[in-house]
Write an enzyme that holds these catalytic residues in place. Sequence first.
Site, PDB file in Angstrom:
ATOM      1  N   PRO A 188       0.827  -1.197   0.000  1.00  0.00           N
ATOM      2  CA  PRO A 188       0.000   0.000   0.000  1.00  0.00           C
ATOM      3  C   PRO A 188       0.863   1.249   0.000  1.00  0.00           C
ATOM      4  O   PRO A 188       1.880   1.311   0.688  1.00  0.00           O
ATOM      5  CB  PRO A 188      -0.814  -0.128   1.290  1.00  0.00           C
ATOM      6  CG  PRO A 188      -0.028  -1.053   2.148  1.00  0.00           C
ATOM      7  CD  PRO A 188       0.655  -2.003   1.216  1.00  0.00           C
ATOM      8  N   GLU A 189       0.447   2.241  -0.783  1.00  0.00           N
ATOM      9  CA  GLU A 189       1.170   3.499  -0.823  1.00  0.00           C
ATOM     10  C   GLU A 189       0.445   4.524   0.038  1.00  0.00           C
ATOM     11  O   GLU A 189      -0.532   4.205   0.718  1.00  0.00           O
ATOM     12  CB  GLU A 189       1.320   3.965  -2.274  1.00  0.00           C
ATOM     13  CG  GLU A 189       2.202   3.013  -3.093  1.00  0.00           C
ATOM     14  CD  GLU A 189       2.674   3.623  -4.399  1.00  0.00           C
ATOM     15  OE1 GLU A 189       2.571   4.851  -4.563  1.00  0.00           O
ATOM     16  OE2 GLU A 189       3.151   2.867  -5.255  1.00  0.00           O
TER      17      GLU A 189
END
Length: 293
Positions: free
Chosen positions: A2-3
Amino acid sequence: MPELPEVETVRRGLAPVLVGSRIAGLDARRPDLRFPLPERFGERLIGQDIIRLERRAKYLIATLSSGEDLVMHLGMTGRFTVVQDGFVDRPGEYIHETGPNPTHDHVVLHLSNGTQVIYNDPRRFGFMVMMPHAEQPEHALFRKLGAEPLGAELTDTYLTRRALGKKVNLKAFLMDQHVVAGLGNIYVSEALFQSGLSPDRLAGTLADRRGGPTRKAGKLVDAIKDVLERAIEAGGSTLRDYRSADGTKGTFQERFSVYDRAGTACVTPRCGGVIRRAVHAGRATFYCPRCQR
C-alpha cells in the site's frame, strides 16, 4: 505494498474508532512481526487513552496518554479489522486476495467500549514500535524523512532547493524518501505525466539559472498533491494483494493515465503517443514520450 493514499484511507477509517478510546486489553499472539514487538508491550498499552491518530509518510502514529507513540507500518499485506457491536469493518477496505485468515490475526487491541481492533498480516512485513512522543522527530524511522507531500512544507521552493545541482533523474529523485516522504512508485509516474515532465529529465532542471523554482517545478508540486488527493478520494488503488472488503476494487487504478498502461494510447487528446515502460532505480516507470519532456 500500500502506498500513501491507501495508508491515509486506513487512518481515516480507524481514527473515529481509536481516537478518544481507552485500551483495556491486548492480545499479542506472536512475539514478532517484521521486528520483535515492543518490550512490555501490554504493560505500556493497557490503560492508555488514544489521543490522536496521525500519518507520517506510510506510518500510522497513535499518540497515547502516557506520552508514548505507537507507530505502525502495514508492510505488504497488513490490514486492520474492527469488530464493534457485532459488526465487522475493515478500514481502508483493503484485504488480501485470499480473504482475512484468522490464523494471521497477530495483534488484537481490546478497547474499553468492547470494540476489538485486529491487526492481520499474512506475510508479516509490517511492524509496530513504541517511542516517547517528544523523541519521535529524531527517531531513526523519522529523522531523515523529507517533506510530507500533502503538507504545507512541499512547495516549489523546497523541491527546487533539494534538486539544485542534482544529476539524478526526476523519477529517482522523487522516489527518494529523504526528499518527499511516502511518495511511491505509482503516484510518481502519475504526477510526472500530469506535470508533463519526463522521468529521465535531470532533477536539477527544476531550478532556473538563479537557483529559483521554474514554472515546471510549480506544476510538479501541484501535480503531486492533486494525484494523491484524488487517489485518497477514490479509496486508493487495488494492486496485487489488495482489494476491497466487499469484493469490489479501490477505484483509482481505473483512472491511471500511464501506470501499467504500456503499449496503449496516451489519454491526452490529439497526442498520438504510446505509453512506454522503463526501469528507474529498479522500479517500473510508465510515461508518454510525446507529452513528457
